[in-house]
Design a protein around this motif. Sequence first.
Motif, short mmCIF file in Angstrom:
data_model
loop_
_atom_site.label_atom_id
_atom_site.label_comp_id
_atom_site.label_asym_id
_atom_site.label_seq_id
_atom_site.Cartn_x
_atom_site.Cartn_y
_atom_site.Cartn_z
N PHE A 61 -46.35 -12.77 -31.94
CA PHE A 61 -46.66 -11.35 -31.87
C PHE A 61 -45.76 -10.57 -32.83
CE2 PHE A 61 -45.63 -7.26 -29.61
CZ PHE A 61 -46.82 -6.62 -29.93
N PHE A 62 -44.50 -10.96 -32.89
CA PHE A 62 -43.56 -10.34 -33.83
C PHE A 62 -44.08 -10.51 -35.26
CE2 PHE A 62 -38.66 -9.60 -34.09
CZ PHE A 62 -38.88 -8.52 -34.92
N PHE A 63 -44.52 -11.73 -35.55
CA PHE A 63 -45.10 -11.98 -36.88
C PHE A 63 -46.32 -11.08 -37.11
CE2 PHE A 63 -48.76 -14.05 -38.85
CZ PHE A 63 -48.36 -14.01 -40.18
N MET A 64 -47.16 -10.96 -36.08
CA MET A 64 -48.36 -10.12 -36.20
C MET A 64 -47.99 -8.68 -36.54
SD MET A 64 -50.98 -12.01 -35.40
CE MET A 64 -52.21 -10.82 -34.93
N THR B 9 -43.95 -1.61 -30.05
CA THR B 9 -44.27 -3.03 -30.16
C THR B 9 -43.10 -3.82 -30.75
OG1 THR B 9 -45.46 -2.48 -32.19
CG2 THR B 9 -46.79 -2.91 -30.25
N LEU B 10 -42.40 -3.20 -31.72
CA LEU B 10 -41.23 -3.88 -32.30
C LEU B 10 -40.16 -4.10 -31.23
CD1 LEU B 10 -40.82 -2.21 -35.81
CD2 LEU B 10 -41.23 -4.63 -35.37
N MET B 11 -39.93 -3.06 -30.43
CA MET B 11 -38.92 -3.16 -29.37
C MET B 11 -39.34 -4.24 -28.36
SD MET B 11 -38.55 -2.24 -25.94
CE MET B 11 -39.65 -0.89 -25.59
N TYR B 12 -40.62 -4.25 -28.00
CA TYR B 12 -41.09 -5.25 -27.02
C TYR B 12 -41.00 -6.66 -27.58
CZ TYR B 12 -42.68 -2.84 -22.87
OH TYR B 12 -42.73 -2.17 -21.68
N ALA B 13 -41.35 -6.80 -28.85
CA ALA B 13 -41.30 -8.14 -29.45
C ALA B 13 -39.86 -8.67 -29.45
CB ALA B 13 -41.86 -8.10 -30.87
N LEU B 14 -38.93 -7.83 -29.90
CA LEU B 14 -37.54 -8.29 -29.99
C LEU B 14 -36.93 -8.54 -28.61
CD1 LEU B 14 -35.15 -8.94 -31.81
CD2 LEU B 14 -34.53 -6.54 -31.79
N SER B 15 -37.11 -7.59 -27.71
CA SER B 15 -36.50 -7.76 -26.37
C SER B 15 -37.15 -8.93 -25.63
CB SER B 15 -36.60 -6.47 -25.56
OG SER B 15 -37.93 -6.01 -25.52
N GLY B 16 -38.49 -9.06 -25.78
CA GLY B 16 -39.18 -10.18 -25.12
C GLY B 16 -38.68 -11.52 -25.64
N LEU B 17 -38.45 -11.58 -26.94
CA LEU B 17 -37.93 -12.83 -27.53
C LEU B 17 -36.55 -13.16 -26.99
CD1 LEU B 17 -39.07 -12.59 -31.24
CD2 LEU B 17 -39.46 -14.51 -29.73
#
Lengths: 514, 83
Positions: free
Chosen positions: A153-156, A200-208
């Motif tokens: 998702f981060f890549f997306m 979405t950037l915040m969610y991707a990073l924190s989720g990772l």
Amino acid sequence: MKKYTLTNLTDAHGWIGIIISSLLFTVFFAGSISLFRDEIYQWSVQPTQAVEQGEILSVSKIMQLAVADRPFNAKEHLTIIPPSEENPYYQAYVDLIEEEAGREYIGLLMDPVSGKVVGEIDQFILAEFIYRLHRDLNIPYGVYLIGFVTLFFFFMVLSGILIHVRKLIGNFFQYRVESNTRSKLLDMHNVIGTISLPFTLMYALSGLIFNLVIIYQIAFAVILYKGDQDALLKDAGVRSVEVEWQSKPHQYQNIDQLVEQYRLEFGHMPQVVRMYNYGDQSAAMHLIGRVDNMFAQRYEVALNLSDNSIIFKDDAEQHSEVRHGVDTLSELHFGGFAGLDLRFIYFILGIAVCVLIVTGNMLWIEKRQKRLKASQRSVKIVTHTTLVSTLGIGLACCVAFLAERLIPVSLINRADFVIYAFVGSLVLSAIVAVFISKQTLLVGGFRLAGAVLFFTIFSDWLMYSENLQLLWQANEVTVFGMQTGLAVIAALFTFIAHKLANKKPIMTAEMASA
Amino acid sequence: MLHKTLVAILAGCLLSISIMLNLNYLLPLNIDQKLIIGLLVAFPMWAIAMVMSYSSKSAKQAWKRCGYPLVVSAFINVFYFMG
């Protein structure tokens, strides 16, 4: 940017999007609902219990009541979660002697006024089930699976920025109403993607960081710390209490005073009070709570109860930046740093990302349909998967809400039945989707979801009208807020079904033609 | 696409770990600060490596794009590790 770079990125963006879309939708949809996890839990529990009015019992009294007449394993833990705005009950996790109890622990939900056990925490599974669906899909190793989905998702997100970068400012809010279907879908996809970008950037990073930190933890432990995992955890601010059992029974007089002392010092009641060796002279108490007027700052204090000596203390002045950093990400991820209004904004953004995922899939389907050489079978499979993983998940969640309300509280393994209701609805919708047209499925799915939610609210009143009236009189309004929320969503579903049935707008036409 | 995915995951992971370790050696900060900065940098590095890989013409080019920075970073790792 070279032309082939853009082409390759667009291809990868499309294909990876299709592959992860089902899981990603589930994560965002369940995550959006989970923003109201505490409210859902209250809605599950409160109507089933009579309201007790009066003075709240102390933590020490609740500890005594929690272990009374139970095979409590004093050498393990006793954890108390005091009542708060989010949860009006005391929660007690009592570690048990497994040979006698047949289980490791029991989670008790206790009335804060009478101390009466109103049920087991796990009996009311819905809120936790939806949250775990978001976190790990409720499957073993799901946390890593979701971690890798988040990585893609981060890549997306990054590839989406690069694909769209030249038009990011110029076409920021472009939405071509009069143009063709593909342009509308593309505009919708781009507008939502651009608006939700910081989110979405915040969610991707924190989720990772939540799900895949283990990779770096292992790398650091092996290379930097020469295999000493404890040293790494210590530097990362992970503290543990280790006390040696002395076999000397002890009565504590100071638990409530200590809890009160730290409540006054940090401005918040501890969120967690954990006892080690409870009942023995060696007992220690571990308090965890929020520091007042500070962003994502927690306090942790561990004390020896025999002499009140401090084992360790972490607060605003003395803390690990790793711990603080992860707490900050957690606050950002769950929207816990402000009130209900922020969580509504998060909810809308979360659902917007769900729309982003669906429009992405529709764009891919539309593109494949136009290619003569493309396999139409793959188009059908993706259409079916998209419908089931979006509409099916939504419908299954609605059915789970209804099951949570209808299944009697006294039923053994009640929680399992709620999960069966969810899984059963999802499987059924996948089967039905094969045999009926997509248009009928969409209209029927939204109508059914709306009807199920309306019936859930109706069941609330049919089954627990007396308790609901008492709750209203006691000014406990969370349940009514939940009912209002469910009613609004049910009305929205009904409205969407009506629109789809009459007008056949973009989404229906696309799905139907597929 | 499958080969590029392999590069994206494997080389991306190794590159991010390697850079994270170098940051840990180079930054003049407390260990807890270095750990959290490393963590915040590592995942974006991995995602950037994925972008580099998927935007390549072929898997070979993807290996080159991710491999060169990985080799350089790994040499710095070895330098600090041995030192």
